[in-house]
Design a protein around this motif. Structure first.
Motif, mmCIF file in Angstrom:
data_model
loop_
_atom_site.group_PDB
_atom_site.id
_atom_site.type_symbol
_atom_site.label_atom_id
_atom_site.label_comp_id
_atom_site.label_asym_id
_atom_site.label_seq_id
_atom_site.Cartn_x
_atom_site.Cartn_y
_atom_site.Cartn_z
ATOM 1 N N GLU A 1 25.624 13.408 -2.440
ATOM 2 C CA GLU A 1 24.190 13.248 -2.658
ATOM 3 C C GLU A 1 23.576 12.362 -1.581
ATOM 4 N N GLU A 2 22.267 12.432 -1.463
ATOM 5 C CA GLU A 2 21.542 11.666 -0.460
ATOM 6 C C GLU A 2 21.736 10.174 -0.699
ATOM 7 N N SER A 3 22.062 9.437 0.368
ATOM 8 C CA SER A 3 22.264 7.999 0.230
ATOM 9 C C SER A 3 20.925 7.305 0.032
ATOM 10 N N LEU A 4 20.976 6.092 -0.522
ATOM 11 C CA LEU A 4 19.739 5.343 -0.730
ATOM 12 C C LEU A 4 19.086 5.000 0.610
ATOM 13 N N GLU A 5 19.885 4.742 1.617
ATOM 14 C CA GLU A 5 19.322 4.479 2.943
ATOM 15 C C GLU A 5 18.495 5.668 3.425
ATOM 16 N N GLN A 6 18.984 6.880 3.187
ATOM 17 C CA GLN A 6 18.247 8.077 3.589
ATOM 18 C C GLN A 6 16.977 8.257 2.763
ATOM 19 N N VAL A 7 17.057 7.941 1.464
ATOM 20 C CA VAL A 7 15.875 8.062 0.604
ATOM 21 C C VAL A 7 14.782 7.114 1.093
ATOM 22 N N TYR A 8 15.138 5.860 1.331
ATOM 23 C CA TYR A 8 14.163 4.879 1.825
ATOM 24 C C TYR A 8 13.559 5.334 3.153
ATOM 25 N N ALA A 9 14.400 5.869 4.027
ATOM 26 C CA ALA A 9 13.914 6.280 5.347
ATOM 27 C C ALA A 9 12.866 7.381 5.234
ATOM 28 N N ARG A 10 13.006 8.244 4.246
ATOM 29 C CA ARG A 10 12.011 9.308 4.066
ATOM 30 C C ARG A 10 10.627 8.751 3.783
ATOM 31 N N PHE A 11 10.567 7.569 3.171
ATOM 32 C CA PHE A 11 9.287 6.943 2.862
ATOM 33 C C PHE A 11 8.894 5.887 3.895
ATOM 34 N N GLY A 12 9.658 5.797 4.965
ATOM 35 C CA GLY A 12 9.325 4.855 6.024
ATOM 36 C C GLY A 12 9.796 3.445 5.754
ATOM 37 N N PHE A 13 10.844 3.268 4.928
ATOM 38 C CA PHE A 13 11.348 1.942 4.586
ATOM 39 C C PHE A 13 12.808 1.797 5.014
ATOM 40 N N ILE A 14 13.276 0.557 4.968
ATOM 41 C CA ILE A 14 14.663 0.228 5.307
ATOM 42 C C ILE A 14 15.378 -0.264 4.052
ATOM 43 N N ARG A 15 16.586 0.225 3.810
ATOM 44 C CA ARG A 15 17.420 -0.330 2.736
ATOM 45 C C ARG A 15 18.866 0.032 3.021
ATOM 46 N N ARG A 25 14.262 0.739 -6.730
ATOM 47 C CA ARG A 25 15.640 1.239 -6.698
ATOM 48 C C ARG A 25 16.384 0.420 -5.650
ATOM 49 N N ALA A 26 17.133 -0.552 -6.127
ATOM 50 C CA ALA A 26 17.725 -1.541 -5.233
ATOM 51 C C ALA A 26 19.068 -1.109 -4.671
ATOM 52 N N TYR A 27 19.857 -0.358 -5.450
ATOM 53 C CA TYR A 27 21.167 0.116 -5.019
ATOM 54 C C TYR A 27 21.283 1.592 -5.378
ATOM 55 N N GLN A 28 22.408 2.195 -5.025
ATOM 56 C CA GLN A 28 22.520 3.648 -5.133
ATOM 57 C C GLN A 28 22.179 4.144 -6.538
ATOM 58 N N ARG A 29 22.686 3.485 -7.558
ATOM 59 C CA ARG A 29 22.425 3.927 -8.931
ATOM 60 C C ARG A 29 21.954 2.756 -9.806
ATOM 61 N N ARG A 48 0.841 -1.194 0.000
ATOM 62 C CA ARG A 48 0.000 0.000 0.000
ATOM 63 C C ARG A 48 0.879 1.247 0.000
ATOM 64 N N LYS A 49 1.899 1.279 0.839
ATOM 65 C CA LYS A 49 2.791 2.437 0.915
ATOM 66 C C LYS A 49 3.606 2.595 -0.361
ATOM 67 N N LEU A 50 4.093 1.475 -0.905
ATOM 68 C CA LEU A 50 4.899 1.550 -2.125
ATOM 69 C C LEU A 50 4.096 2.078 -3.308
ATOM 70 N N TYR A 51 2.861 1.622 -3.438
ATOM 71 C CA TYR A 51 2.084 1.937 -4.628
ATOM 72 C C TYR A 51 1.366 3.282 -4.538
ATOM 73 N N GLU A 52 1.284 3.844 -3.330
ATOM 74 C CA GLU A 52 0.588 5.121 -3.208
ATOM 75 C C GLU A 52 1.508 6.310 -3.443
ATOM 76 N N ASP A 53 2.681 6.324 -2.832
ATOM 77 C CA ASP A 53 3.549 7.490 -2.996
ATOM 78 C C ASP A 53 4.978 7.173 -2.601
ATOM 79 N N ALA A 54 5.670 6.473 -3.460
ATOM 80 C CA ALA A 54 7.097 6.218 -3.236
ATOM 81 C C ALA A 54 7.811 6.251 -4.580
#
Length: 669
Positions: free
Chosen positions: A543-557, A408-412, A379-385
């Motif tokens: 630039e913002e790390s992928l871990e930080q990007v995921y955290a903004r949406f409430g996820f872990i990576r 987006r599995a890795y940084q790039r 639900r979270k992924l498909y609504e706004d991530a």
């Protein structure tokens, strides 16, 4: 402090006899509009002794129609302008000049008051428009010569700059007959850079005024591709709205046609405000007043037509939310693939996964404990991530027939997964969403904000459909540096089985630079593929790390590399990956990649090392992906299944699209 300008356009005065006229009322409204905007006019004065004309900036007061008071610009306060004789007020009005033969009432060191005439003269300045510029830095280079200054004005074919050259450069080095390079910027963004021909130069004290014309009506921004996403025309039309980077005024133009790569607009010949090579840092593409898509764009070509000029613009960058909006908008214009939509009924999606055997009984047994978590995660992924996930579905009357998604599995690196399909009226619908995804990625990789250098997926060997798509292309390329396939053995590791510690002589630590270098040599010899590029274990950036990007949406990576040593010698590298359990249905982003360099290492050593890392994981069991795959077979490990990890360098995305077109007879253009 700049001196008053010498007036060198006496030809304008001579054309007054044949000029159009405006009355006092129209002139008054024009003057009040200048005051409203805070703009200036010019006063043409004559030197009391030398009969030479000078042009001085002045700021008008509100005008009622008979008298006008203007204040000199502060830059002229020391020039005793009250001793000069008034000739005309000069007003720049679009691409014309209004000459006002006013009569002087009062003049002093602060300004002047004049009586306005019944009629003033409107004189066309030039056939091609020219626009005064502000706040644009100009740099000029030519074979070691360098000068800096400002852009004064520009037209559709030429720039006028005022530059100075400090030692050791000298204007004696500047050759007017040789092309030069000009760079225009606003202090933050480059607005134009290109080769020009010098048409004219004039010395003005230490400065030089130089007029340059650009040499090409077309630039090559990206490598030419055989396949392109189609251009579409919208009704109601889209509009491009932007602040012009040179003149700092808003411009709005109707878009003629558009794709996710770029678009074209048309200008009337006498209203041209663009030049090939110009970069527009912030542009809005608007639709029906309800959708605004922001991007960075560049003009790449100019084509003359009947009383109009057509310009092509390429989209240089936009964030993924805007890119997704544009992609969805184009998919809903008539002529696009019908049935492809981003709106998803999640109940229908889960039904597709079960009906198509994507979630088969054994897999469901593994995930059923977390089914509530899975539903909430999706639900979270498909609504706004949109920065970390994207999906494509083919639907009819609310029923989903095929689906594929990106994460987006890795940084790039973006990973395709969850490709599920069932037939609709005898039609294999899996290719429909695959085509949409490839088209989406094809233009997306050009956008720096997309963070797409590599595209990857996992699939089971022996599956006819995926083998034809992915393995077939890798074999055709026969170059693992652009498309690699690595085979992994999959095992489930139960976290409760973790033993206490490694045997004497063994150690586990985070990978050092020397460990990564040693493993790189091993991987180059065994595979030569792109895995290390994807993991980017030595990646450093502001630039913002992928871990930080995921955290903004409430996820872990996150992921980290560990080195397993015996007596100081590197034996294996373990990539510990962590993400939300439901991000990937096979949990391939939440476990361990075990990269075995010594084929003689005992599995118990590996399991012990993994167990010491797994203590921090909440899951009961985690997947192990072991490479090389024959290590597990040689050690008699019971393999549940195998996975191929396919990685593509996004720079050859066009070749992959061509391959799919040939292999499946798909129209991808």
């Amino acid at each position: 402090m700049l001196p008053p300008w010498l007036f060198r356009h006496n030809d304008l005065i001579r054309t007054m006899a044949s000029a159009d006229c405006i009355d006092k009322k129209k002139l008054t409204n024009t003057l009040n509009y200048l005051h409203f905007k805070g703009d200036h006019l010019y006063v043409l004065l004559k030197h009391p002794r030398y009969e030479e004309g000078i042009l001085v900036k002045a700021h008008p007061e509100p005008c009622l129609g008979d008298e006008l008071t203007c204040h000199w610009s502060q830059a002229y306060s020391v020039y005793k302008l009250e001793h000069y004789h008034l000739q005309y007020l000069v007003i720049s009005d679009d691409q014309s000049v209004i000459l006002v033969p006013a009569r002087m009432f009062v003049t002093n060191g602060n300004g002047l008051t004049v009586q306005l005439p019944e009629q003033s003269f409107v004189i066309s300045q030039r056939q091609a428009p020219r626009f005064p510029c502000q706040g644009v830095k100009a740099e000029l280079w030519q074979n070691g010569f360098q000068a800096e200054g400002v852009l004064m004005d520009f037209g559709p074919h030429a720039f006028r700059i005022r530059v100075q050259s400090d030692p050791p450069s000298s204007f004696h080095w500047f050759n007017i007959d040789t092309p030069a390079t000009i760079r225009l910027s606003d202090g933050k963004d480059v607005l134009y850079s290109g080769n020009c021909n010098c048409m004219y130069q004039k010395q003005d004290g230490r400065s030089r005024e130089v007029i340059l014309t650009h040499t090409h009506d077309q630039i090559q921004r990206f490598k030419a591709n055989v396949l392109r996403n189609p251009r579409r025309q919208s009704s109601p039309p889209l509009h491009a709205i932007f602040e012009h980077p040179f003149i700092k005024k808003q411009v709005q133009r109707e878009i003629f046609d558009i794709s996710t790569t770029g678009f074209s607009i048309c200008d009337k010949s006498d209203e041209v405000v663009l030049i090939p090579g110009m970069i527009i840092p912030d542009m809005a593409i608007t639709y029906a007043g309800i959708l605004k898509i922001r991007c960075k764009a560049q003009v790449i070509y100019r084509k003359e037509g009947d009383d109009q000029v057509r310009f092509g613009l390429v989209i240089l960058d936009m964030d993924l939310k805007n890119y997704n909006n544009l992609n969805q908008l184009l998919n809903n214009i008539p002529g696009a693939d019908q049935g492809v939509t981003n709106e998803v009924d999640l109940d229908q999606l889960w039904k597709l996964f079960f009906d198509s055997d994507f979630i088969y009984p054994t897999k469901y047994k593994q995930i059923q404990k977390y089914r509530k978590t899975f539903q909430e995660t999706y639900r979270k992924l498909y609504e706004d991530a949109s920065e970390i996930a994207k999906h494509f579905t083919y639907q009819k009357n609310g029923r989903i027939y095929s689906h594929i998604s990106l994460i987006r599995a890795y940084q790039r690196t973006w990973m395709a997964h969850h490709h599920a399909a069932r037939t609709a009226e005898g039609r294999h619908t899996g290719l429909i969403v695959l085509k949409q995804m490839i088209s989406y990625l094809f233009d997306m990789h050009r956008l720096p904000s997309a963070n797409l250098d590599y595209y990857m997926c996992y699939y089971r060997p022996g599956t006819k459909f995926t083998d034809r798509i992915y393995s077939g292309f890798a074999k055709e390329q026969s170059n693992p540096r652009v498309c690699s396939v690595d085979l992994f053995t999959y095992l489930s590791y139960t976290t409760q089985n973790a033993t206490a510690s490694l045997p004497e002589g063994w150690s586990l630590r985070e990978c050092s630079a020397s460990d990564l270098w040693a493993f790189e040599q091993f991987y180059k010899h065994h595979s030569g593929g792109l895995l290390l590029n994807v993991l980017s274990l030595d990646y450093q950036s502001d630039e913002e790390s992928l871990e930080q990007v995921y955290a903004r949406f409430g996820f872990i990576r996150r992921w980290k590399a560990f080195a397993l040593h015996r007596a100081g010698e590197l034996k294996a590298v373990i990539i510990a990956e962590e993400s939300d359990v439901a991000i990937n249905l096979s949990d391939l982003l939440n476990g361990f990649k075990v990269l075995v360099m010594d084929p003689d290492i005992q599995p118990e050593i590996i399991f012990t090392a993994v167990g010491s890392i797994a203590k921090n994981y909440r899951a009961d069991s985690l997947p192990l992906l072991i490479y090389p795959s024959d290590y597990a077979r040689n050690k008699g490990l019971c393999s549940e299944k195998q996975y191929l990890m396919w990685i593509l360098d996004a720079q050859i995305g066009n070749e992959f699209m061509e391959y799919l077109g040939r292999r499946f007879r798909m129209n991808l253009a």
